[in-house]
Design an enzyme around this catalytic site. Structure first.
Site, PDB file in Angstrom:
ATOM      1  CB  THR A 126      15.983 -22.991 -27.543  1.00 25.82           C
ATOM      2  OG1 THR A 126      14.980 -23.875 -28.029  1.00 25.82           O
ATOM      3  CG2 THR A 126      17.331 -23.386 -28.126  1.00 25.82           C
ATOM      4  NE  ARG A 268      11.815 -23.378 -69.328  1.00 26.24           N
ATOM      5  CZ  ARG A 268      12.559 -22.408 -69.820  1.00 26.24           C
ATOM      6  NH1 ARG A 268      12.008 -21.227 -70.098  1.00 26.24           N
ATOM      7  NH2 ARG A 268      13.846 -22.583 -70.025  1.00 26.24           N
ATOM      8  CB  ILE A 337       9.651 -28.965 -61.308  1.00 30.06           C
ATOM      9  CG1 ILE A 337       9.502 -30.462 -60.993  1.00 30.06           C
ATOM     10  CG2 ILE A 337       8.608 -28.511 -62.321  1.00 30.06           C
ATOM     11  CD1 ILE A 337       8.199 -30.849 -60.309  1.00 30.06           C
ATOM     12  CD  GLU A 363       6.771 -26.064 -32.126  1.00 28.88           C
ATOM     13  OE1 GLU A 363       6.023 -26.946 -31.696  1.00 28.88           O
ATOM     14  OE2 GLU A 363       6.372 -24.949 -32.495  1.00 28.88           O
ATOM     15  CB  THR A 365      16.201 -32.160 -34.670  1.00 31.93           C
ATOM     16  OG1 THR A 365      16.506 -33.237 -33.770  1.00 31.93           O
ATOM     17  CG2 THR A 365      16.848 -30.869 -34.168  1.00 31.93           C
ATOM     18  CB  SER A 366      14.282 -35.148 -38.485  1.00 31.77           C
ATOM     19  OG  SER A 366      13.518 -34.242 -39.236  1.00 31.77           O
TER      20      SER A 366
HETATM   21  C1  FAD Z   1      13.917 -20.034 -36.763  1.00 33.33           C
HETATM   22  C2  FAD Z   1      13.899 -20.722 -35.419  1.00 33.33           C
HETATM   23  C3  FAD Z   1      12.871 -20.453 -34.533  1.00 33.33           C
HETATM   24  C4  FAD Z   1      12.866 -21.041 -33.255  1.00 33.33           C
HETATM   25  N1  FAD Z   1      11.894 -20.683 -32.351  1.00 33.33           N
HETATM   26  C5  FAD Z   1      12.008 -21.121 -31.063  1.00 33.33           C
HETATM   27  C6  FAD Z   1      11.114 -20.624 -30.049  1.00 33.33           C
HETATM   28  O1  FAD Z   1      10.192 -19.825 -30.327  1.00 33.33           O
HETATM   29  N2  FAD Z   1      11.301 -21.043 -28.767  1.00 33.33           N
HETATM   30  C7  FAD Z   1      12.285 -21.915 -28.412  1.00 33.33           C
HETATM   31  O2  FAD Z   1      12.393 -22.236 -27.242  1.00 33.33           O
HETATM   32  N3  FAD Z   1      13.135 -22.414 -29.360  1.00 33.33           N
HETATM   33  C8  FAD Z   1      13.030 -22.025 -30.662  1.00 33.33           C
HETATM   34  N4  FAD Z   1      13.902 -22.497 -31.614  1.00 33.33           N
HETATM   35  C9  FAD Z   1      14.930 -23.447 -31.224  1.00 33.33           C
HETATM   36  C10 FAD Z   1      14.723 -24.849 -31.774  1.00 33.33           C
HETATM   37  O3  FAD Z   1      13.650 -25.470 -31.129  1.00 33.33           O
HETATM   38  C11 FAD Z   1      16.066 -25.602 -31.589  1.00 33.33           C
HETATM   39  O4  FAD Z   1      16.962 -25.039 -32.543  1.00 33.33           O
HETATM   40  C12 FAD Z   1      15.934 -27.082 -31.773  1.00 33.33           C
HETATM   41  O5  FAD Z   1      15.205 -27.655 -30.722  1.00 33.33           O
HETATM   42  C13 FAD Z   1      17.305 -27.774 -31.861  1.00 33.33           C
HETATM   43  O6  FAD Z   1      18.157 -27.374 -30.825  1.00 33.33           O
HETATM   44  P1  FAD Z   1      19.641 -26.877 -31.150  1.00 33.33           P
HETATM   45  O7  FAD Z   1      19.530 -25.849 -32.217  1.00 33.33           O
HETATM   46  O8  FAD Z   1      20.300 -26.488 -29.891  1.00 33.33           O
HETATM   47  O9  FAD Z   1      20.367 -28.139 -31.792  1.00 33.33           O
HETATM   48  P2  FAD Z   1      21.108 -29.309 -30.985  1.00 33.33           P
HETATM   49  O10 FAD Z   1      20.204 -29.870 -29.939  1.00 33.33           O
HETATM   50  O11 FAD Z   1      22.451 -28.857 -30.557  1.00 33.33           O
HETATM   51  O12 FAD Z   1      21.262 -30.412 -32.131  1.00 33.33           O
HETATM   52  C14 FAD Z   1      22.318 -30.405 -33.079  1.00 33.33           C
HETATM   53  C15 FAD Z   1      22.215 -31.693 -33.893  1.00 33.33           C
HETATM   54  O13 FAD Z   1      22.419 -32.823 -33.011  1.00 33.33           O
HETATM   55  C16 FAD Z   1      21.319 -33.690 -33.114  1.00 33.33           C
HETATM   56  N5  FAD Z   1      21.073 -34.342 -31.822  1.00 33.33           N
HETATM   57  C17 FAD Z   1      20.953 -33.743 -30.602  1.00 33.33           C
HETATM   58  N6  FAD Z   1      20.732 -34.676 -29.661  1.00 33.33           N
HETATM   59  C18 FAD Z   1      20.682 -35.861 -30.281  1.00 33.33           C
HETATM   60  C19 FAD Z   1      20.476 -37.209 -29.849  1.00 33.33           C
HETATM   61  N7  FAD Z   1      20.239 -37.493 -28.563  1.00 33.33           N
HETATM   62  N8  FAD Z   1      20.496 -38.194 -30.775  1.00 33.33           N
HETATM   63  C20 FAD Z   1      20.710 -37.897 -32.080  1.00 33.33           C
HETATM   64  N9  FAD Z   1      20.922 -36.662 -32.554  1.00 33.33           N
HETATM   65  C21 FAD Z   1      20.906 -35.650 -31.657  1.00 33.33           C
HETATM   66  C22 FAD Z   1      20.141 -32.826 -33.535  1.00 33.33           C
HETATM   67  O14 FAD Z   1      19.112 -33.594 -34.136  1.00 33.33           O
HETATM   68  C23 FAD Z   1      20.830 -31.886 -34.532  1.00 33.33           C
HETATM   69  O15 FAD Z   1      20.980 -32.528 -35.770  1.00 33.33           O
HETATM   70  C24 FAD Z   1      13.890 -21.957 -32.902  1.00 33.33           C
HETATM   71  C25 FAD Z   1      14.909 -22.258 -33.824  1.00 33.33           C
HETATM   72  C26 FAD Z   1      14.930 -21.646 -35.053  1.00 33.33           C
HETATM   73  C27 FAD Z   1      16.061 -21.955 -36.002  1.00 33.33           C
END
Ligand code: FAD
Length: 385
Positions: A126, A268, A337, A363, A365-366
């Protein structure tokens, strides 16, 4: 009773649970409050063999199956999701990438130390400007006199401040798009490798998360993993496997929420009886357990397909999607709860809810999981595995 488990699975689950109850759970709230990562616990987990369960024995692993690794991450997350996340990034992403795609020489050099947690791994995909659209990364690797010179910045990297070994994705040939991405091993201490500002988080505060900056970082060409341009394809495979692990991680949080909620509901009393005797509470308990079981079965299916060498991308995404939404939903119900006591930090349950949110983001998003599932369904049709 988890009838999907063998005797060996049960042994791993139970020994891990005994360790985690003794060495992790009692300290989880303190580590979270102080935002300190207990590296010594990770070292103990490595020494006891828990981090290498699914790696080959010649690298110090146990050669067990994917479900064994799921049980480890689940058991850790049940006691402290922050420790579990750091372990998952170290094992499934960093060591997993090397184990899956590095040369025999690279594996021999790096894996025993990673598997034994003598060295800590981080996986850097990322960037500040590219998350879901990982192919839009801007970090560059330029060939230069037998070395590569890496420039760019990676964001939200688990173990980013404290790792010894970084697996880094960078664009080697920009004209080839995703096919121009390669993966590299960079070691702590490399000149030009640094960390950005401290990142404060909603949950998982004992897990280290950092920006990792590469300013003319020079690595030998021998540190490239696999052939030039294979990095993006490797990444997709690493994430596929990682999602089965994140499903286990989510299950651990959901189980913790369930157990805490049931114990509280029995204790509780309101209106002269335990709240567990109210049907509204009983339905929540029943729904949480039903979703946990469904998530567990999806996870077992994905793990089995992977071990059988069959395609499992859709099933891994289904498991990750459902288990992560179960963790979020279950932990929110568990807070409900607990009533007001669920909202205050003295009770662990609010931490579960904050920790669970990451499972719907990391890894993939949903939304990205739903895209992968739908794409597969529309391309291949729906044939239940
Ligand atoms: C605590 C933590 C640990 C992490 N550890 C690692 C790590 O070890 N290594 C690493 O490489 N990364 C890591 N990450 C990064 C993580 O994998 C990313 O945050 C994640 O993949 C989402 O990318 P983004 O945050 O840039 O969100 P974005 O990609 O900018 O997404 C923002 C929103 O837009 C939505 N969206 C984006 N594209 C689409 C689409 N085509 N259609 C519909 N909706 C879409 C997403 O679902 C989300 O709701 C970590 C993140 C956190 C918070």
């Amino acid at each position: 009773m988890q009838s999907e488990l063998t005797e060996e699975h049960r042994r791993i689950r139970d020994t891990l649970a005994a360790f985690a109850e003794r060495e992790i759970r009692p300290f989880a709230a303190k580590w979270e409050r102080e935002e300190t990562f207990p590296r010594e616990v990770m070292e103990k987990l490595g020494a006891l063999g828990f981090l290498g369960v699914s790696f080959p024995e010649r690298f110090g692993g146990a050669g067990a199956d994917t479900l064994s690794q799921v049980l480890v991450v689940e058991g850790l997350a049940r006691c402290d999701a922050a420790v579990a996340l750091s372990c998952a990034a170290h094992v499934s992403l960093a060591a997993g990438h090397i184990g899956g795609f590095a040369s025999e020489e690279q594996k021999q050099h790096y894996l025993p130390a990673l598997v034994g947690a003598k060295r800590l791994g981080a996986w850097c995909l990322t960037e500040p400007g590219s998350g879901s659209d990982a192919g839009a990364m801007r970090t560059r690797a330029s060939a230069d006199r037998g070395d590569y010179v890496i420039n760019g910045a990676k964001m939200f990297i688990t173990n980013g401040n404290i790792a010894d070994v970084y697996v880094v994705m960078a664009v080697e040939r920009s004209e080839q798009g995703k096919g121009g991405v390669s993966a590299f091993i960079v070691e702590r201490g490399a000149k030009g490798l640094s960390n950005g500002r401290k990142i404060e988080k909603l949950g998982l505060r004992a897990s280290d998360t950092a920006e990792v900056i590469f300013d003319n970082v020079r690595v030998p060409a021998a540190n490239r993993i696999g052939a030039s341009g294979e990095g993006y394809a490797q990444t997709l495979k690493v994430l596929e496997a990682g999602r089965v692990g994140i499903a286990g991680f989510s299950l651990g949080i959901a189980r913790a929420a369930f157990e805490t909620a049931v114990a509280y509901a029995r204790e509780r009393k309101q209106f002269g009886k335990p709240i567990a005797e109210f049907q509204a509470i009983q339905w929540m308990v029943a729904d949480i357990a039903t979703r946990i079981d469904a998530a567990w079965l999806l996870t077992v299916r994905a793990a089995r397909l992977k071990d059988a060498g069959l395609p499992y991308a859709r099933e891994a995404s289904m498991a990750k999607l459902f288990a992560s939404e179960t963790a979020m939903w279950a932990s929110e119900r568990a807070v409900q709860i607990h009533g007001g006591y669920g909202y205050i930090s003295e009770f662990q349950v609010e931490r579960y809810m904050r920790d669970a949110k990451l499972t719907e983001i990391g890894e993939g998003t949903s939304e990205i999981q739903r895209m992968i599932i739908a794409k597969s369904l529309l391309r291949d049709g729906y044939l239940p595995a």
